[in-house]
Design an enzyme around this catalytic site. Structure first.
Site, mmCIF file in Angstrom:
data_model
loop_
_atom_site.group_PDB
_atom_site.id
_atom_site.type_symbol
_atom_site.label_atom_id
_atom_site.label_comp_id
_atom_site.label_asym_id
_atom_site.label_seq_id
_atom_site.Cartn_x
_atom_site.Cartn_y
_atom_site.Cartn_z
ATOM 1 N N SER A 95 -3.075 -0.971 15.836
ATOM 2 C CA SER A 95 -2.789 0.174 16.715
ATOM 3 C C SER A 95 -2.924 1.509 16.000
ATOM 4 C CB SER A 95 -1.383 0.028 17.307
ATOM 5 O OG SER A 95 -0.428 -0.020 16.252
ATOM 6 N N TRP A 152 0.011 8.164 8.565
ATOM 7 C CA TRP A 152 0.323 8.839 7.291
ATOM 8 C C TRP A 152 -0.747 9.820 6.842
ATOM 9 C CZ3 TRP A 152 4.942 8.680 4.930
ATOM 10 C CH2 TRP A 152 5.846 7.732 5.414
ATOM 11 N N ALA A 153 -1.867 9.860 7.573
ATOM 12 C CA ALA A 153 -2.963 10.744 7.146
ATOM 13 C C ALA A 153 -2.485 12.189 7.172
ATOM 14 C CB ALA A 153 -4.168 10.550 8.051
ATOM 15 N N SER A 186 -12.812 9.110 6.891
ATOM 16 C CA SER A 186 -12.416 7.811 7.447
ATOM 17 C C SER A 186 -11.865 7.924 8.858
ATOM 18 C CB SER A 186 -11.420 7.107 6.534
ATOM 19 O OG SER A 186 -10.501 8.010 6.030
ATOM 20 N N ASP A 210 -5.247 -8.028 6.338
ATOM 21 C CA ASP A 210 -5.271 -9.234 7.196
ATOM 22 C C ASP A 210 -6.611 -9.444 7.893
ATOM 23 O OD1 ASP A 210 -2.629 -9.134 6.495
ATOM 24 O OD2 ASP A 210 -1.837 -8.988 8.526
ATOM 25 N N GLY A 253 -4.509 15.130 5.512
ATOM 26 C CA GLY A 253 -5.557 16.158 5.454
ATOM 27 C C GLY A 253 -6.180 16.447 6.794
ATOM 28 N N GLU A 279 -10.877 1.223 9.026
ATOM 29 C CA GLU A 279 -10.865 0.971 7.579
ATOM 30 C C GLU A 279 -11.213 -0.475 7.218
ATOM 31 O OE1 GLU A 279 -7.642 2.809 5.505
ATOM 32 O OE2 GLU A 279 -8.077 1.715 3.662
ATOM 33 N N HIS A 300 -6.273 7.236 -4.903
ATOM 34 C CA HIS A 300 -6.012 8.666 -4.689
ATOM 35 C C HIS A 300 -5.420 9.213 -5.968
ATOM 36 C CE1 HIS A 300 -4.685 12.432 -3.054
ATOM 37 N NE2 HIS A 300 -5.344 12.158 -1.947
ATOM 38 N N GLU A 356 -11.485 20.184 1.439
ATOM 39 C CA GLU A 356 -10.971 19.132 0.562
ATOM 40 C C GLU A 356 -11.972 18.858 -0.548
ATOM 41 O OE1 GLU A 356 -9.372 15.786 2.590
ATOM 42 O OE2 GLU A 356 -7.945 17.064 3.615
ATOM 43 N N HIS A 370 -5.561 3.732 -2.455
ATOM 44 C CA HIS A 370 -5.495 4.578 -1.264
ATOM 45 C C HIS A 370 -6.378 4.095 -0.122
ATOM 46 C CE1 HIS A 370 -4.783 8.231 0.923
ATOM 47 N NE2 HIS A 370 -6.042 8.596 0.885
#
Ligand SMILES: Cc1cc2nc3c(=O)[nH]c(=O)nc-3n(C[C@H](O)[C@H](O)[C@H](O)COP(=O)(O)OP(=O)(O)OC[C@H]3O[C@@H](n4cnc5c(N)ncnc54)[C@H](O)[C@@H]3O)c2cc1C
Length: 529
Positions: A14, A46-47, A383, A215, A49, A367, A236, A115, A343
């Site tokens: 999700s 959690w991203a 990504s 998984d 940037g 990913e 990272h 970045e 990362h």
């Protein structure tokens, strides 16, 4: 035995890829999304940037393509790079249409961050919590769609393959463990879509949340799908080093905005490693820090933001500012202690440009997929872009997917298994794998280290296999089994690459071979599933 649950599309995961796919596919079919913990337990959430896209006048598609190819160190698939970069502006528009808020400048234009290894400012963001905002908006949109069923606390255990019924390999769904009831349900689908994210938890130090146990890659490999480029693990360079921080990322955007890496003495060091200094690509910065830490024996290096206007720092990075302040570090006044951590997984389940894997009926997006976009090293903020582009394309492609299904589906059985009385085994194996992967198959590798890792993983996987047969399946056991297989695939892929390229650096072959080749691995020529 309960009847299998039937749907058109089964989505495993999700995050950005799974939910964007679900929203689009729900326009032409029924979608079941399963997710193993809470719906927002994702890397996406959690991203920090943001999402890379060409949106300013001085920027160009050609330059974004070139930056991606340069980072990928000869291994990007150019056609895939062009496809993703060209779709960038449309994907940003789609995010806005879904209801994602993105930061704007005083003139009302989208604010573009810069970045590492990007030539221009081209990263759309929402403060420094872009992923959280994307996750929020996607979940809100999914909740409103009557064709989507979202089952949280449901973990896919294994994919269903026609090969088990004497047919050609083709995927028609998955066995799914309901963590609350402990029951394993069969879900059959016309297309099964892996959107299961990364593999960061294979390493002891990682920026990833607990769900990132690889998984999808493990399940796909077990039914014969080709996987590739798994040796290219991105570390990272800057995760906060603090005993109470858990894994908290200090975004690349801080260096993009002028943050400078320093040693404890206050000396800068990146200029010794690359002309772009602190703005060099992640692999170069991570290796430089690893080298400096090994040389000095220090626990961390430091990212210094103190030369920047404090009001700007607080406004641009409110989340990082608050989090560090909570731990006693005022980043406008003190340098931030940082270390590298696992990362991002550049490789994964091999797919075409529609997300189709080498197994009929099985797709992989986000990913967990290996599309060829990132090559040997991912360019920052590409990504989330890839997740959007590939999920959009896959949602269109699955429309044509035919149903493959045996007339009778064998339900999950665990007749002989008993409840585990030895949970400590899972915890210990888990810990051991993550530690030796960090030491032997981490930022700097060698033949000897890889051989050591191979010997250890073989023993541990035998133990885990035995345990898996004897005891009732639990989510911890599912994750451990997958984590161990993915670790094995990373080690084996690293063993086969006799050169240093991009993120794969080995002391025994420090140079690049003249020809850049992807590595592919499958059940027929790789480790046991
Ligand atoms: C700290 C951090 C910062 C980042 N910053 C950026 C950035 O600024 N820009 C950028 O482009 N990228 C960034 N990335 C990378 C990016 O966030 C991820 O690559 C991307 O979000 C992956 O999305 P996804 O949809 O493929 O997977 P995820 O968002 O990770 O979602 C995976 C989902 O699969 C579920 N799942 C896994 N296995 C199973 C199973 N067996 N059964 C059921 N469900 C399962 C998980 O629970 C989860 O819901 C960052 C990553 C991290 C960790």
């Amino acid at each position: 035995m309960p009847e299998p649950l039937e749907t058109d599309y089964l989505v495993i995961g999700s995050g950005i890829a799974g939910l964007n796919f679900a929203l689009l596919a729900a326009e032409h079919g029924r979608v079941v999304v399963i997710t193993k913990k809470r719906p927002d337990d994702t890397n996406t959430n959690w991203a920090q940037g943001g999402v890379a896209a060409v949106l300013s006048k001085e920027d160009s598609f050609a330059q974004h393509i070139q930056d991606t190819l340069t980072a990928g160190d000869g291994l990007c698939d150019r056609a895939v790079v062009e496809l993703c970069v060209d779709e960038g502006p449309a994907m940003v528009q789609r995010l806005l249409d879904i209801g994602v808020r993105l930061a704007r400048d005083a003139a009302g234009n989208l604010d573009l961050g810069r970045e590492g290894a990007h030539t221009y400012h081209r990263v759309v963001h929402w403060e420094d919590v872009t992923g959280r905002e994307i996750q929020r908006a996607l979940l809100a949109a999914v909740a409103k769609h009557s064709n989507i069923t979202l089952l949280d606390q449901h973990i896919a255990v294994d994919l269903l393959s026609l090969a088990k019924y004497g047919g050609d390999p083709a995927c028609f769904g998955a066995y799914v463990l309901d963590r609350a009831s402990g029951e394993v349900q069969t879900i059959c689908a016309r297309a099964t879509v892996l959107a299961s994210g990364g593999t960061g938890k294979v390493y002891i130090y990682t920026s990833n949340p607990d769900v990132a146990t690889g998984d999808g890659i493990a399940m796909a490999y077990r039914i014969g799908a080709t996987c590739g480029d798994l040796e290219f693990v991105q570390f990272h360079p800057t995760v906060l080093y603090h005993p109470h921080a858990g894994s908290f990322l200090i975004s690349e955007a801080l260096r993009g905005e002028g943050g400078v890496l320093k040693l404890a003495s206050g000396e800068t060091f990146m200029e010794k490693y690359h002309p772009m200094g602190s703005l060099a690509s992640r692999d170069i910065v991570a290796r430089a820090i690893d080298n400096e830490l090994k040389k000095s024996g220090a626990d961390s290096v430091f990212l210094d933001m103190t030369a920047l206007d404090p009001a700007f720092v607080r406004g641009r990075f409110p989340n990082i500012y608050e989090r560090c302040l909570g731990l006693g570090i005022d980043i406008t006044k003190q340098p931030i202690p940082v270390v590298p951590a696992a990362h991002y997984m550049c490789g994964g389940v091999k797919t075409d440009t529609n997300g189709a894997s080498t197994i009929r009926g099985l797709y992989a997006i986000g990913e967990c997929a290996f599309t060829g976009l990132h090559g040997a090293n991912r360019l920052a903020s590409n990504s989330l872009l890839e997740g959007m582009v590939m999920s959009t394309r896959a949602a269109s492609a699955v429309r044509e997917a035919p149903r493959h299904r045996p007339s009778q589906v064998t339900p999950w059985t665990h007749d002989h298994a008993t409840d585990s009385n030895d949970a400590i085994v899972v915890a210990l194996n888990w810990d051991e794998i993550r530690r030796f992967m960090w030491s032997y198959v981490g930022i700097v590798r060698s033949d000897k280290r890889i051989e050591r890792a191979l010997r250890r993983i073989a023993i541990l996987r035998d133990e885990i296999r035995e345990y898996y047969m004897d005891f009732k399946v639990t989510s911890d056991l599912v994750e451990l089994r997958n984590l161990a297989l993915v670790a094995h695939l990373i080690i084996e892929s690293a063993r086969r690459r006799k050169e240093s390229r991009g993120l794969h650096f080995t002391l025994d072959y420090p140079d690049k071979l003249p020809e850049a080749r992807h590595s592919e691995i499958q059940l027929t020529d790789g480790p046991r599933g």
